[in-house]
Structures are given as structure tokens and as C-alpha cells.
Write an enzyme that holds these catalytic residues in place. Sequence first.
Site, PDB file in Angstrom:
ATOM      1  CB  SER A 142       5.724   9.054  14.642  1.00  0.00           C
ATOM      2  OG  SER A 142       4.519   9.027  15.368  1.00  0.00           O
ATOM      3  CE1 TYR A 174       6.184   3.570  14.731  1.00  0.00           C
ATOM      4  CE2 TYR A 174       4.917   4.966  16.200  1.00  0.00           C
ATOM      5  CZ  TYR A 174       5.343   4.642  14.926  1.00  0.00           C
ATOM      6  OH  TYR A 174       4.931   5.382  13.846  1.00  0.00           O
TER       7      TYR A 174
HETATM    8  N1  LIG Z   1      -0.336   5.391   9.782  1.00  0.00           N
HETATM    9  C1  LIG Z   1      -0.066   6.148  10.832  1.00  0.00           C
HETATM   10  O1  LIG Z   1      -0.984   6.474  11.625  1.00  0.00           O
HETATM   11  C2  LIG Z   1       1.311   6.636  11.072  1.00  0.00           C
HETATM   12  C3  LIG Z   1       2.404   6.139  10.397  1.00  0.00           C
HETATM   13  N2  LIG Z   1       3.649   6.640  10.677  1.00  0.00           N
HETATM   14  C4  LIG Z   1       4.821   6.125   9.987  1.00  0.00           C
HETATM   15  O2  LIG Z   1       4.609   6.196   8.585  1.00  0.00           O
HETATM   16  C5  LIG Z   1       5.446   5.242   7.929  1.00  0.00           C
HETATM   17  C6  LIG Z   1       4.632   4.521   6.864  1.00  0.00           C
HETATM   18  O3  LIG Z   1       3.615   3.785   7.511  1.00  0.00           O
HETATM   19  P1  LIG Z   1       2.154   3.593   6.899  1.00  0.00           P
HETATM   20  O4  LIG Z   1       2.143   3.928   5.470  1.00  0.00           O
HETATM   21  O5  LIG Z   1       1.200   4.239   7.801  1.00  0.00           O
HETATM   22  O6  LIG Z   1       1.992   2.013   7.140  1.00  0.00           O
HETATM   23  P2  LIG Z   1       1.803   0.781   6.128  1.00  0.00           P
HETATM   24  O7  LIG Z   1       1.807  -0.427   7.007  1.00  0.00           O
HETATM   25  O8  LIG Z   1       0.641   1.014   5.236  1.00  0.00           O
HETATM   26  O9  LIG Z   1       3.145   0.818   5.253  1.00  0.00           O
HETATM   27  C7  LIG Z   1       4.368   0.414   5.773  1.00  0.00           C
HETATM   28  C8  LIG Z   1       5.351   0.219   4.640  1.00  0.00           C
HETATM   29  O10 LIG Z   1       6.615  -0.196   5.206  1.00  0.00           O
HETATM   30  C9  LIG Z   1       7.054  -1.348   4.494  1.00  0.00           C
HETATM   31  N3  LIG Z   1       7.858  -2.223   5.340  1.00  0.00           N
HETATM   32  C10 LIG Z   1       7.483  -2.791   6.521  1.00  0.00           C
HETATM   33  N4  LIG Z   1       8.458  -3.605   6.953  1.00  0.00           N
HETATM   34  C11 LIG Z   1       9.459  -3.554   6.029  1.00  0.00           C
HETATM   35  C12 LIG Z   1      10.717  -4.181   5.909  1.00  0.00           C
HETATM   36  N5  LIG Z   1      11.170  -5.047   6.829  1.00  0.00           N
HETATM   37  N6  LIG Z   1      11.493  -3.899   4.822  1.00  0.00           N
HETATM   38  C13 LIG Z   1      11.041  -3.038   3.867  1.00  0.00           C
HETATM   39  N7  LIG Z   1       9.873  -2.407   3.939  1.00  0.00           N
HETATM   40  C14 LIG Z   1       9.084  -2.670   4.995  1.00  0.00           C
HETATM   41  C15 LIG Z   1       5.774  -2.047   4.066  1.00  0.00           C
HETATM   42  O11 LIG Z   1       6.013  -2.858   2.913  1.00  0.00           O
HETATM   43  P3  LIG Z   1       6.197  -4.454   2.881  1.00  0.00           P
HETATM   44  O12 LIG Z   1       5.299  -5.030   3.939  1.00  0.00           O
HETATM   45  O13 LIG Z   1       5.815  -4.795   1.481  1.00  0.00           O
HETATM   46  O14 LIG Z   1       7.659  -4.688   3.142  1.00  0.00           O
HETATM   47  C16 LIG Z   1       4.915  -0.861   3.667  1.00  0.00           C
HETATM   48  O15 LIG Z   1       5.211  -0.458   2.351  1.00  0.00           O
HETATM   49  C17 LIG Z   1       6.005   4.345   9.033  1.00  0.00           C
HETATM   50  O16 LIG Z   1       7.337   4.730   9.287  1.00  0.00           O
HETATM   51  C18 LIG Z   1       5.127   4.661  10.237  1.00  0.00           C
HETATM   52  O17 LIG Z   1       5.792   4.481  11.462  1.00  0.00           O
HETATM   53  C19 LIG Z   1       3.848   7.632  11.596  1.00  0.00           C
HETATM   54  C20 LIG Z   1       2.797   8.145  12.269  1.00  0.00           C
HETATM   55  C21 LIG Z   1       1.459   7.691  12.075  1.00  0.00           C
HETATM   56  C1  LIG Z   2       0.949   5.805  15.303  1.00  0.00           C
HETATM   57  C2  LIG Z   2       1.723   7.065  15.231  1.00  0.00           C
HETATM   58  O1  LIG Z   2       2.891   7.079  14.978  1.00  0.00           O
HETATM   59  C3  LIG Z   2       1.009   8.328  15.396  1.00  0.00           C
HETATM   60  N1  LIG Z   2       1.863   9.444  15.483  1.00  0.00           N
HETATM   61  C4  LIG Z   2      -0.004   8.361  16.498  1.00  0.00           C
HETATM   62  O2  LIG Z   2       0.218   7.773  17.566  1.00  0.00           O
HETATM   63  O3  LIG Z   2      -0.976   9.057  16.244  1.00  0.00           O
END
Ligand SMILES: NC(=O)C1=CN([C@@H]2O[C@H](COP(=O)(O)OP(=O)(O)OC[C@H]3O[C@@H](n4cnc5c(N)ncnc54)[C@H](OP(=O)(O)O)[C@@H]3O)[C@@H](O)[C@H]2O)C=CC1
Ligand SMILES: CC(=O)[C@H](N)C(=O)O
Length: 266
Positions: free
Chosen positions: A144, A157
Amino acid sequence: MSLPTPSSSARAVVTGASSGIGEALAESLARRGHSLTLVARRQDRLRALADRLAAQYLVTVDVEACDLSDRAHREALLAKLAHVDVSILCLNAGFATYGGLAALDPAREREQVELNVTAVHDLTVALLPRLLERGSGAILITGSTAGNQPSPYNATYAATKAFANTLAESLHGELAGTGVTCTLLAPGPVRTEFAEVSHLGKVEEMLPAFAWVTAGEAAEAAVRSMASGRRRVVPGATAKLQNIGGQHAPRSILNPILRKVYGGMR
Ligand SMILES: NC(=O)C1=CN([C@@H]2O[C@H](COP(=O)(O)OP(=O)(O)OC[C@H]3O[C@@H](n4cnc5c(N)ncnc54)[C@H](OP(=O)(O)O)[C@@H]3O)[C@@H](O)[C@H]2O)C=CC1
Ligand SMILES: CC(=O)[C@H](N)C(=O)O
């Protein structure tokens, strides 16, 4: 550089594939002909996605329900993957917490470190030797922009994402010339379930529509960057600004600004 050639016996493993960026990564890879192993906890969602992608792109899609924050579950997943020719590994599952560290639930903080750090490290360490052995492979680690900077009220985080960012970019350097690549996906704001899961109530109001990218845009940029063997991909203008600020602005300036930003998000 290019992605490994798709084959019916090889699999692209995508964690966090039941939602958001992971779901979009799975689709982007399936569109390019890669068969998949989808990993997350919500098996029903994985199964529905698997059925859709298999029908639409004529690829094989396996589903592995796994709580990656649980060590025993990770070991069981790795035991299953021991029999799979993993060609691409997208370590993407993650979540955040926001609030003063002393007030947050210690169990949830530990779970965040287990998922965002330990699971990423365990799967990388376990699968990297096999990628190197096959002589062709690609790893994507979702860090991130938060991993570049101090983030008051988002401390665990940001620290977990600093780990992810550094692991990915270190491996990128280490793997040069091996046929295996490692790319860091460092997103800024992406519209997914992330804000809801992280109880980030005010973020939708704080950021204008143009500041966001879609999960599809982030995933497509990530897969294109993997295919060209890039070190870091930062999708969208907001993320690019955060990326520069977080890496180059002095901590003494960043800390009070980000204290205000993250302190006002809940
Ligand atoms: N959205 C944003 O603004 C940003 C996101 N990110 C990163 O992107 C990545 C994806 O996030 P994003 O798609 O946005 O968020 P979502 O919440 O939409 O997706 C998160 C995914 O992680 C899975 N997950 C969560 N906990 C577990 C667990 N204990 N075991 C297995 N799988 C798990 C969830 O599936 P399930 O609940 O079915 O297990 C889901 O598929 C993350 O690493 C996040 O930190 C980084 C920067 C910005
Ligand atoms: C939630 C995140 O990880 C993201 N990079 C943000 O803070 O914009």
C-alpha cells in the site's frame, strides 16, 4: 519479461479472491488464459467466481477456503499446494484497522499482523523455491501507499504494509535474472469492501469520486506490470501523489498532517 505461459496444469494462486482487488486479479489472469487457485475464507463467493471464470474463459479454477490469519489453516493450504504447479502467486488478502492503538482490540491487531505480514511471508518462503525450480514465475504482493509513511491512528496497518512493500521490492532485486519476478502493488484508494471491513466510516465522504480507482483498474495495472517485470505499480493519480509524498516528504511534516487525516476518518 512476460508472465509464465498459461498451461492447464499450472495455477495462478490469488489470495483475497472473494472480493475487491483479488477478485479482479483473478479475472484479469483468467482472461489471459491462466488457470487459478482462489483463496479466501468465504467459500460460497469463491465458488461462484470460480464457476463464472471457468465458463467465461475456459480455464480451470480451484477453490481453497482458508483463514490465512490462522497458522494451522496456512499449513493445510501449503500442504495442498505442494501438489500444484504454482506459476503465479498473488499475495493480496489483507485488512486494516483505524483508531488509537491503545484503544484497538489486541486480538484484531494480532490477526492483522498474521494476515498482512506472516501469511505473506510464510507463503512466499514456502513457494519461492518451487517457482525458482520451474525457472519461470511471477509474484505479486499487495502492499500500500500506507507502507511508505507513518500513519498515526492506522499504525498496525501502515507497519504491516511497510513490511509488504519492503519484502516485495527486496525480492524484486534478489530475483533479477532468475526467470521469476516480484512486483509490488501499492494502491491508494480503491473502491472495494476494504473501507467497510476496516470500519472506515468517513472515507467515502472525505474523498471525491475522482480520487478513487476501481478494483478492475488496479488489478489490470498490476497484471500488466507483472507481465513486464516491473518493481512497483501504483494505480491512479491519488496513489501516485501519496506514493511521492510518503517516500520523499520529511517525517516531521508528514506526521502532523497524517495524524489529522487518519484521526478524522472514523
Ligand atoms: N481498497 C483500498 O483502498 C486499498 C487496499 N489495499 C490492499 O489491497 C488488498 C485487497 O483489499 P481490497 O480488495 O481492497 O479489500 P476487500 O475487503 O474487498 O478484500 C479483502 C480480501 O481479503 C480476504 N481476507 C480477509 N481476511 C482474510 C483471512 N483471514 N484469510 C483469508 N483471506 C482473507 C477477504 O476474503 P474473506 O473475507 O472471504 O476471507 C477478501 O477476499 C489488501 O491487502 C489491502 O490492504 C491497499 C491499499 C488500498
Ligand atoms: C487504505 C490504503 O492502504 C491506501 N493506500 C490509502 O490509505 O489510500
